[in-house]
Design an enzyme around this catalytic site. Structure first.
Site, PDB file in Angstrom:
ATOM      1  CE1 TYR A 111      11.874 -14.464  50.213  1.00 24.39           C
ATOM      2  CE2 TYR A 111      12.165 -13.238  48.171  1.00 24.39           C
ATOM      3  CZ  TYR A 111      12.141 -13.275  49.554  1.00 24.39           C
ATOM      4  OH  TYR A 111      12.366 -12.144  50.274  1.00 24.39           O
ATOM      5  CE  LYS A 165      10.072 -35.550  44.211  1.00 23.98           C
ATOM      6  NZ  LYS A 165      11.476 -35.104  44.390  1.00 23.98           N
TER       7      LYS A 165
END
Length: 295
Positions: A111, A165
């Site tokens: 965001y 990841k």
């Protein structure tokens, strides 16, 4: 070479809920034991699939505590502690560490986002203040932020930043990360459907959604590859590809919770703003479960 947190399959574990949307801690404990008995190699708690974004702080810490106590050292517990607030993330890491987590999974800031320089400052600030290894989490489809290979290289110089990841879906990017960082940064697949390709590029495993209800299958895929049985690993990857894709027919973890409930695992609903699958998507999940012999 840095410490490898785990090799093989880690479940991005769902957080089971009661009908009133409270956390079902009893089911969480049973689910963790089922995962370990099913051969899972590690557990990621309070990640995206665990609905971290709608857990209150006290719930977040308690879910980690319950996971650590239940696992009792049988597999590593990796706590999702990423945030778009750097200082908040440090606080959460420290509470997770006190709870006994073995490592942290830290998504890129979302965001408010940031630049590549901001990513370096954000992660290094946190890494300087925590006592457990950090697994970075690159998922630009959710965050709007993409960790670039050169940024990975810089971050891999910190002793506490040990892995990533990778859920960007970009195999060329992952090849470049491996080329630049070598053994200073372990790479895990963040997408079930790319597990085998990422293993072939030197990845050490997958943080999986499918393994929430098929821990043995995802473990066996990785184990076959590391044992040199590439044909078996390839067969598993392709046999379950349709079901892997069905787990993303809607926003994660809506489909995987639907699948688990269909299989009688009683994990409850997702919290709002996530809502149940529509009829077409539910039918798709049912069909793929049948195709794989799960139903």
């Amino acid at each position: 070479m840095k410490k490898i947190v785990f090799t093989g399959a880690a479940s991005a574990l769902i957080t089971p809920m009661n009908a009133d949307f409270s956390v079902n801690y009893d089911r969480l404990r049973r689910l963790i034991n089922e995962q370990i008995n099913g051969g899972i190699d590690a557990l990621v708690i309070c990640g995206t699939t665990g609905e971290k974004s709608t857990l209150r702080y006290d719930e977040h810490v308690r879910v980690i505590e319950e996971a650590v106590k239940t696992a009792a050292g049988r597999v590593p517990i990796i706590a999702g502690t990423g945030s778009n607030d750097t200082v908040y993330s440090v606080e959460l890491c420290n509470d997770a560490s006190r709870a006994g987590a073995d490592a942290f999974l830290m998504v890129t800031p979302y965001y408010n986002k940031t630049s590549q320089a901001g990513l370096i400052s954000h992660y290094n600030y946190i890494a300087d203040r925590v006592d457990k290894p950090i697994i970075l989490y690159n998922v630009p489809s959710r965050t709007g932020v993409h960790i670039q290979p050169e940024t990975y290289l810089e971050l891999s110089k910190h002793p506490n930043i040990v892995a990533t990841k990778e859920a960007s879906g970009d195999l060329s990017l992952i090849a470049k990360i491996r080329h630049l960082c070598g053994e200073e940064l372990t790479v895990y697949s963040g997408n079930d459907d790319q597990t085998l390709p990422i293993l072939s590029l030197g990845g050490k495993g997958v943080i999986s959604v499918l393994s929430n209800f098929l821990p043995d299958v995802v473990h066996n895929l990785c184990a076959a590859y590391f044992e040199g049985n590439i044909k078996r690993a390839e067969k598993i990857q392709l046999d379950y590809l349709g079901l892997m894709n069905a787990m993303f027919c809607d926003v994660n973890p809506i489909p995987v919770k639907e699948a688990m409930n269909l299989l009688g695992l009683d994990v409850g609903p997702c919290r709002l703003p996530l809502v149940p699958l529509n009829d077409a998507s539910r039918k798709l999940v049912i069909n793929e479960l049948k195709n794989c012999g799960c139903l």
